[in-house]
Motif scaffolding. Structure first.
Motif, PDB file in Angstrom:
ATOM      1  N   TYR A   1     -51.351 -15.985   5.744  1.00  0.00           N
ATOM      2  CA  TYR A   1     -50.469 -14.306   6.449  1.00  0.00           C
ATOM      3  C   TYR A   1     -50.447 -12.857   6.654  1.00  0.00           C
ATOM      4  O   TYR A   1     -51.554 -12.389   5.873  1.00  0.00           O
ATOM      5  N   ASP A   2     -49.656 -13.024   7.653  1.00  0.00           N
ATOM      6  CA  ASP A   2     -50.093 -11.478   7.731  1.00  0.00           C
ATOM      7  C   ASP A   2     -48.585 -10.403   6.777  1.00  0.00           C
ATOM      8  O   ASP A   2     -47.615 -10.583   7.460  1.00  0.00           O
ATOM      9  N   PRO A   3     -49.254  -9.026   6.460  1.00  0.00           N
ATOM     10  CA  PRO A   3     -48.697  -8.611   5.358  1.00  0.00           C
ATOM     11  C   PRO A   3     -47.745  -7.013   5.478  1.00  0.00           C
ATOM     12  O   PRO A   3     -46.239  -6.891   6.118  1.00  0.00           O
ATOM     13  N   ALA A   4     -48.916  -6.875   6.874  1.00  0.00           N
ATOM     14  CA  ALA A   4     -47.478  -6.045   8.011  1.00  0.00           C
ATOM     15  C   ALA A   4     -46.730  -6.800   8.323  1.00  0.00           C
ATOM     16  O   ALA A   4     -45.895  -5.641   8.661  1.00  0.00           O
ATOM     17  N   ASN A   5     -46.103  -7.921   8.770  1.00  0.00           N
ATOM     18  CA  ASN A   5     -45.479  -8.308   9.423  1.00  0.00           C
ATOM     19  C   ASN A   5     -44.880  -9.523   8.333  1.00  0.00           C
ATOM     20  O   ASN A   5     -43.732  -9.855   9.048  1.00  0.00           O
ATOM     21  N   SER A   6     -44.470  -9.361   7.874  1.00  0.00           N
ATOM     22  CA  SER A   6     -44.567 -10.189   6.352  1.00  0.00           C
ATOM     23  C   SER A   6     -44.178 -11.853   6.987  1.00  0.00           C
ATOM     24  O   SER A   6     -43.412 -12.042   7.374  1.00  0.00           O
ATOM     25  N   ARG A   7     -44.895 -12.443   7.693  1.00  0.00           N
ATOM     26  CA  ARG A   7     -44.822 -13.658   8.466  1.00  0.00           C
ATOM     27  C   ARG A   7     -46.263 -14.358   7.708  1.00  0.00           C
ATOM     28  O   ARG A   7     -47.937 -13.611   8.098  1.00  0.00           O
ATOM     29  N   ILE A   8     -46.272 -15.523   8.259  1.00  0.00           N
ATOM     30  CA  ILE A   8     -47.618 -16.837   8.793  1.00  0.00           C
ATOM     31  C   ILE A   8     -47.923 -16.633  10.456  1.00  0.00           C
ATOM     32  O   ILE A   8     -47.194 -17.183  10.848  1.00  0.00           O
TER      33      ILE A   8
END
Length: 57
Positions: A35-42
């Motif tokens: 999960y990439d919290p900076a982009n809110s995506r997996i």
């Protein structure tokens, strides 16, 4: 290494790479997701271990 926000796109990238390299034998593969919290995506990542085949087509 292949990276994609979509598992289907990841599979397509690997298939394209394998079609372009017919003399390669994949001997291992590791697929992970994070999960990439900076982009809110997996994001999906695949790492392939391979060797060049001794036989050419």
């Amino acid at each position: 290494m292949f990276t994609s926000p979509s598992p289907m796109d990841l599979e397509e990238q690997i298939n394209t790479w394998m079609n372009e390299k017919p003399n390669v034998l994949v001997i291992g593969m590791d697929v992970t997701s994070a999960y990439d919290p900076a982009n809110s995506r997996i994001e999906y990542t695949a790492i392939l271990a391979y060797q060049t085949s001794e036989q050419t087509l």
